[in-house]
Design an enzyme around this catalytic site. Structure first.
Site, PDB file in Angstrom:
ATOM      1  N   HIS A 151       0.921  -1.068   0.013  1.00 39.07           N
ATOM      2  CA  HIS A 151       0.040  -0.095   0.010  1.00 39.07           C
ATOM      3  C   HIS A 151       0.782   1.267   0.024  1.00 39.07           C
ATOM      4  O   HIS A 151       1.923   1.110   0.660  1.00 39.07           O
ATOM      5  CB  HIS A 151      -0.995  -0.065   1.415  1.00 39.07           C
ATOM      6  CG  HIS A 151      -1.819   1.195   1.430  1.00 39.07           C
ATOM      7  ND1 HIS A 151      -2.561   1.589   0.529  1.00 39.07           N
ATOM      8  CD2 HIS A 151      -1.611   2.235   2.465  1.00 39.07           C
ATOM      9  CE1 HIS A 151      -3.126   2.735   0.912  1.00 39.07           C
ATOM     10  NE2 HIS A 151      -2.808   2.895   2.052  1.00 39.07           N
ATOM     11  N   ASN A 152       0.492   2.364  -0.536  1.00 42.19           N
ATOM     12  CA  ASN A 152       1.523   3.483  -0.627  1.00 42.19           C
ATOM     13  C   ASN A 152       2.741   3.149  -0.871  1.00 42.19           C
ATOM     14  O   ASN A 152       3.621   3.647  -0.264  1.00 42.19           O
ATOM     15  CB  ASN A 152       1.202   4.271   0.562  1.00 42.19           C
ATOM     16  CG  ASN A 152      -0.318   4.990   0.667  1.00 42.19           C
ATOM     17  OD1 ASN A 152      -0.973   5.047  -0.361  1.00 42.19           O
ATOM     18  ND2 ASN A 152      -0.480   5.697   1.760  1.00 42.19           N
TER      19      ASN A 152
ATOM     20  N   GLU B 158       1.177  -0.052  -5.601  1.00 42.42           N
ATOM     21  CA  GLU B 158       0.341   1.246  -5.811  1.00 42.42           C
ATOM     22  C   GLU B 158       0.788   2.346  -6.284  1.00 42.42           C
ATOM     23  O   GLU B 158       2.018   2.569  -5.784  1.00 42.42           O
ATOM     24  CB  GLU B 158      -0.271   1.362  -4.492  1.00 42.42           C
ATOM     25  CG  GLU B 158      -1.553   2.526  -4.631  1.00 42.42           C
ATOM     26  CD  GLU B 158      -2.245   2.910  -3.377  1.00 42.42           C
ATOM     27  OE1 GLU B 158      -3.481   3.342  -3.187  1.00 42.42           O
ATOM     28  OE2 GLU B 158      -1.776   2.526  -2.276  1.00 42.42           O
TER      29      GLU B 158
ATOM     30  N   ASP C 251       0.008   6.309  -6.756  1.00 44.91           N
ATOM     31  CA  ASP C 251      -1.032   7.203  -6.510  1.00 44.91           C
ATOM     32  C   ASP C 251      -0.888   8.611  -7.503  1.00 44.91           C
ATOM     33  O   ASP C 251       0.229   9.444  -7.136  1.00 44.91           O
ATOM     34  CB  ASP C 251      -0.902   7.967  -5.136  1.00 44.91           C
ATOM     35  CG  ASP C 251      -2.295   8.380  -4.351  1.00 44.91           C
ATOM     36  OD1 ASP C 251      -3.093   8.434  -4.949  1.00 44.91           O
ATOM     37  OD2 ASP C 251      -2.384   8.150  -3.027  1.00 44.91           O
TER      38      ASP C 251
ATOM     39  N   HIS D 142       1.329  11.323  -2.000  1.00 42.46           N
ATOM     40  CA  HIS D 142       0.234  11.114  -1.284  1.00 42.46           C
ATOM     41  C   HIS D 142      -0.616  12.564  -1.047  1.00 42.46           C
ATOM     42  O   HIS D 142      -0.193  13.423  -0.426  1.00 42.46           O
ATOM     43  CB  HIS D 142       0.763  10.627   0.257  1.00 42.46           C
ATOM     44  CG  HIS D 142      -0.671   9.965   0.899  1.00 42.46           C
ATOM     45  ND1 HIS D 142      -1.324   8.947   0.560  1.00 42.46           N
ATOM     46  CD2 HIS D 142      -1.072  10.396   2.149  1.00 42.46           C
ATOM     47  CE1 HIS D 142      -2.168   8.688   1.351  1.00 42.46           C
ATOM     48  NE2 HIS D 142      -2.005   9.277   2.363  1.00 42.46           N
TER      49      HIS D 142
ATOM     50  N   GLU E  94      -4.089   4.560  -8.591  1.00 43.60           N
ATOM     51  CA  GLU E  94      -5.151   5.538  -7.719  1.00 43.60           C
ATOM     52  C   GLU E  94      -5.029   6.919  -8.745  1.00 43.60           C
ATOM     53  O   GLU E  94      -4.100   7.704  -8.647  1.00 43.60           O
ATOM     54  CB  GLU E  94      -4.475   5.822  -6.551  1.00 43.60           C
ATOM     55  CG  GLU E  94      -4.949   4.846  -5.341  1.00 43.60           C
ATOM     56  CD  GLU E  94      -6.545   5.086  -5.050  1.00 43.60           C
ATOM     57  OE1 GLU E  94      -6.950   6.222  -4.689  1.00 43.60           O
ATOM     58  OE2 GLU E  94      -7.239   4.190  -5.365  1.00 43.60           O
TER      59      GLU E  94
END
Length: 746
Positions: free
Chosen positions: A302-303, A332, A334, A347, A381
């Site tokens: 994640h992230n 991931e 983003d 983020h 994302e």
């Protein structure tokens, strides 16, 4: 011409002579340091010329790789100032930051690059005996305070404290005198080796040996066979296995010729990978990789772009390299609109730094398949405008080339997902898609870019009708790159069963997933036998902490995404599960979770073929546990806790008592018993802590193993640090018995 090995020695000599290297932390922080390889050939020492006596050191064993040239973000940022042939990067094991260095000349850079590579290669190819010799030599060097190559009793006493041994002075002097064959009042290195061997004599191993050796000196082939059958539960293969162990581990040629094993050979076997708690055959790639993707647990990050926390942490390509090297198969990205028409990754709405999308994709292209050949899922994302989405599609197309999956295999619309084997070497995009695979060829390219969906995965409308209220734009080019991982909202298991295609998948926040797991576990298991699910940590975890992944694996969620940059229990469980099957990032789910069965993790006793097992663990002893507090006279008071993670009925913890002031060879001889209802899902975690009656115990080391990968019998558990790196020679010695639970044994 010099041979490779001679050239390697020359480089090492150059390193021992020392050199000025520039340590670089950023474009503005570049400082000269004097670096030198110590005489032990294992420790690199460096200091600033202004630091007085202050200096820093690190061990060659901590280095994972040496990258040549501008191979890090920091060195790329100073590329115009320093040419590539002066630059190199040391990459450390675990989560420790890289060390970026610039040499004064290309020949200096080459000497250090090749010299360190040679030393790393030598360290990695050492067998257990050589590693032990190296370890003893390191201690000798540390304790020989006046550097005269000999050790007096005072130096030996302070060495024992450094080694975590609290020994009464009289006994220590007795051992010292026995080892001092020259009667000089000092130990030279050979005598010190003798002293160390007397110090580390393993009575616990000797007792096991004596139980099976009739003459107390040797194990005959038949006696070793008996030990393997009775204790190690080797069954029919015991005879061949006994012969193989003697050939592999017996150091005495005489014993080998007699087909026998000495206590030395027996001890070497027990601390080797054959005597490890983790079955070496399970470490290899051994599972069926031809089942649909939804039938596997998939190691997920994640992230992925973050090196630290989610508010101010640094975004970095390095974070992707680390995640992929750990075996992550779902990463991931983003994405947000960046300056000059270039999408950036960070983020959103926080102070985390930004990196270019193109750099992330380049890194992915380079590192995706270095550790595992099985597919990587790129979880997007997407917060970008249509224009920058087109740029993203273009960049992926150009940089990833044929590794990017662009269309269904064989041009067919699937009824079930393809397998990891079918998708070897492919990168799959997980994102929103306009329409489905069925109509993608017939849809006119001029159709509006609008798609009735939100762009980001991590918001959820309440019902299908609410979807129309949230129009956002999606580019056709990006949409067309989504094949088997189309992100859709989850509207309930019944809706999904009736309407969802196999290539449609949903993402769940940890709280939503846990609620579903508790209330509708059986339906979640069935859903996950056909569809992929991704679970991500709560947005409230701004410190990048993790949730326990086990309860989501219990309902068959494949992509249980964790902040891999954050060490702790949750990552220990993740590393434990994915350590099997060649560390390839894919673990086949148990058959009762793959075949649309009626398995409910809250009621395991109702499943067909339910067979609970008794797990009995005798914690015998510990060896050379690390010293936590370097203060003079501080020694650990170790205890062992065994923790079971699995379905809620299996969650359990038990611990031994603590041993006062002995981290060197504590002896417990305590037995802990557990009942395991669903062995196929259980993980067993061994934790060593330093007992503290006034405050929280300190963590010493741990090791986590899937229950199905445990070798029963007398086994060593080689402990890992909080960071997941090996703690040299630190281990636990245990005896494990696994039996079926019958009414009589309950």
């Amino acid at each position: 011409m010099f041979s490779h090995s001679i050239r390697g020695l020359l480089y090492i000599q150059v390193m021992k002579a020392g050199a000025m290297l520039r340590k670089v932390k950023s474009r503005s922080w570049k400082k000269q340091r004097h670096f030198r390889l110590q005489d032990d050939g294992q420790t690199i020492w460096y200091k600033s010329r202004w630091a007085g006596t202050g200096h820093s050191t690190f061990s060659v064993g901590d280095i994972e790789a040496v990258r040549e040239g501008h191979q890090s973000e920091v060195l790329q940022s100073i590329a115009e100032e320093f040419p590539a042939d002066l630059c190199f990067t040391l990459v450390f094991r675990g989560r420790r930051g890289n060390l970026d260095l610039v040499a004064e000349s290309a020949s200096d850079a080459q000497a250090w690059i090749r010299g360190i590579r040679k030393l790393v290669q030598n360290t990695e190819s050492m067998d257990a005996k050589e590693r032990l010799d190296q370890w003893i030599w390191d201690w000798f060097q540390k304790a020989d305070k006046n550097k005269d190559g000999r050790m007096n009793f005072k130096e030996v006493r302070s060495l024992l404290k450094m080694m975590n041994v609290d020994m009464n002075e009289e006994y220590a002097l007795r051992l010292f005198t026995r080892a001092d064959k020259s009667e000089s009042g000092c130990l030279e290195i050979e005598e010190f080796v003798q002293f160390y061997k007397m110090l580390t004599q393993r009575e616990d191993v000797w007792n096991v040996f004596q139980n099976y050796s009739r003459d107390g000196q040797m194990l005959t082939l038949a006696e070793l066979e008996e030990f393997l059958r009775q204790e190690q539960q080797k069954g029919e293969e015991s005879q061949d296995h006994a012969h193989e162990l003697i050939v592999r581990f017996e150091p005495s040629e005489t014993a080998k010729k007699q087909g026998a094993m000495s206590i030395d050979g027996f001890q070497i076997y027990l601390v080797s990978s054959e005597g490890d708690i983790f079955d070496p055959q399970r470490l290899e790639l051994h599972q069926d990789m031809s089942q649909p993707l939804s039938h596997y647990f998939i190691c997920s990050s994640h992230n992925t772009y973050l090196m630290e926390d989610q508010l101010r942490g640094q975004s970095s390509q390095e974070a992707y390299i680390r995640a992929l090297k750990r075996g992550c198969r779902c990463v991931e990205v983003d994405c947000w609109d960046g300056p000059n028409g270039e999408p950036v990754v960070y983020h959103g709405h926080t102070f985390t730094s930004k990196i270019l999308f193109r750099d992330v994709i380049t890194t992915l292209g380079e590192y995706a398949f270095k550790v595992s050949e099985f597919p990587v899922v790129l979880s997007l994302e997407n917060h970008c405008s249509v224009e920058q989405q087109r740029v993203m599609a273009q960049l992926m197309d150009t940089i990833l080339g044929d590794t990017l999956l662009r269309a269904p295999l064989n041009g067919l619309v699937p009824q079930v997902l393809p397998s990891p084997l079918d998708l070897k070497g492919k990168i799959l995009l997980k994102a929103k898609k306009i329409g489905g695979l069925e109509e993608s060829d017939t849809l006119n390219d001029e159709v509006t870019d609008e798609v009735t969906d939100e762009v980001s995965d991590e918001d959820e409308p309440k019902s299908p009708s609410a979807e129309t209220l949230s129009k956002s734009k999606l580019s056709r080019e990006l949409s067309d790159l989504v094949v088997y991982c189309k992100s859709v909202h989850f509207y309930g298991f019944e809706y999904s069963c009736q309407h969802s295609k196999c290539y449609e998948m949903s993402s769940f926040s940890e709280s939503k997933a846990r609620k579903l797991a508790k209330e509708k576990g059986m339906e979640f298991v069935q859903h996950n036998s056909r569809h992929l699910s991704r679970v991500y940590p709560s947005g409230m975890r701004t410190d990048s902490s993790n949730y326990n992944p086990q309860e989501l694996w219990n309902v068959g969620c494949q992509m249980v995404a964790l902040n891999v940059q954050t060490a702790g229990l949750e990552m220990d469980l993740n590393d434990g599960l994915f350590h099997q099957n060649g560390c390839c990032g894919y673990v086949l789910k148990p058959d009762f979770m793959r075949n649309d069965s009626s398995f409910d993790p809250e009621r395991p006793e109702e499943r067909e073929g339910y067979k609970p097992l008794r797990l009995s663990i005798q914690v015998i002893s510990g060896q050379q546990l690390p010293k936590l507090n370097q203060k003079e006279g501080s020694i650990v008071d170790p205890l062992v806790r065994v923790e079971i993670y699995g379905v809620s009925k299996d969650q359990a913890k038990q611990e031994t008592s603590y041993i006062h002031n002995n981290g060197f060879n504590p002896l417990w001889n305590e037995t802990l018993n557990f009942i395991i209802h669903v062995p196929e899902l259980a993980l067993v975690r061994f934790v060593v802590e330093d007992y503290d009656k006034a405050s929280r115990n300190d963590f010493v080391g741990q090791f986590t193993v899937p229950f199905t990968c445990i070798q029963p019998g007398y086994r060593h558990i080689h402990l890992l640090s909080k960071d997941g790196t090996a703690l040299p020679l630190s281990s636990l010695f245990v005896n494990i018995k696994i039996s079926e639970l019958t009414t009589e044994t309950e």
